[in-house]
Scaffold this motif. Structure first.
Motif: not given
Length: 190
Positions: A25-45
């Motif tokens: 939808r918006g590019g892989f490199s434009t989304t950080g780890v925190d954003g990817l994890m937040k999308a599934i309800g978890l923290t970046g750690g």
């Protein structure tokens, strides 16, 4: 409370699915780890318990997206024939596919990022592209035509998505379907 034995794998699959949709939808490199994890309800750690690096996640996304798409089905020879190829072209070169990149083919949406990615990502993409080309070459009995058709499909979708007006997008998709239909007709006449 302890997690089930399958929890980690289920979470990994959710991360792959969600990250694939986000990337398309918006590019892989434009989304950080925190954003990817937040999308599934978890923290970046929690990310690093599933993947050693963001690049490893991208490699896994490319593998998942290309193997679970039509490319994977063609490569496994699941009853694919010329009629199905024609129906595939109609679905691929449709407004529904154009307007829903997050649920569509990863090649037009992620192709430019894959081209700039590490070797492992490009090797994974090449593996699946070669599977697709070989399957189509077998159906068409022409390896060059297979590459040309794949490139036409991907290119048409990229160009149509770049355009602002739906009327022009439809024109691009219709022209590509027509061109590919004539190529298939010419092949039948041989």
């Amino acid at each position: 409370m302890r997690y089930s034995a399958t929890h980690k794998e289920e979470t990994r699959q959710k991360l792959l699915e969600s990250s694939g949709a986000i990337a398309k939808r918006g590019g892989f490199s434009t989304t950080g780890v925190d954003g990817l994890m937040k999308a599934i309800g978890l923290t970046g750690g929690a990310f690093y318990s599933h993947f050693p690096s963001k690049n490893d996640l991208f490699t896994a996304i490319v593998q998942r997206e290309l193997s679970q798409s039509l490319i994977g089905h063609v490569a496994r020879g699941e009853g694919f024939c010329r009629d199905k190829l024609e129906r595939c072209l109609d679905r691929y070169l449709s407004m529904a596919h154009l307007q829903n990149p997050d649920s569509g083919c990863a090649i037009p949406t992620l192709g430019a990022e894959i081209a700039r990615a590490d070797l492992s990502v490009r090797e994974e993409a090449e593996h699946w592209m070669l599977q697709l080309q070989r399957a189509w070459a077998e159906i068409l009995e022409d390896g060059e035509l297979a590459w040309a058709m794949i490139s036409q499909c991907v290119g048409a979708l990229v160009v149509a998505r770049m355009l602002a007006r739906e009327e022009t997008q439809v024109e691009v998709l219709d022209a590509s379907r027509g061109f590919l239909g004539r190529a298939l007709d010419d092949l039948l006449e041989k």
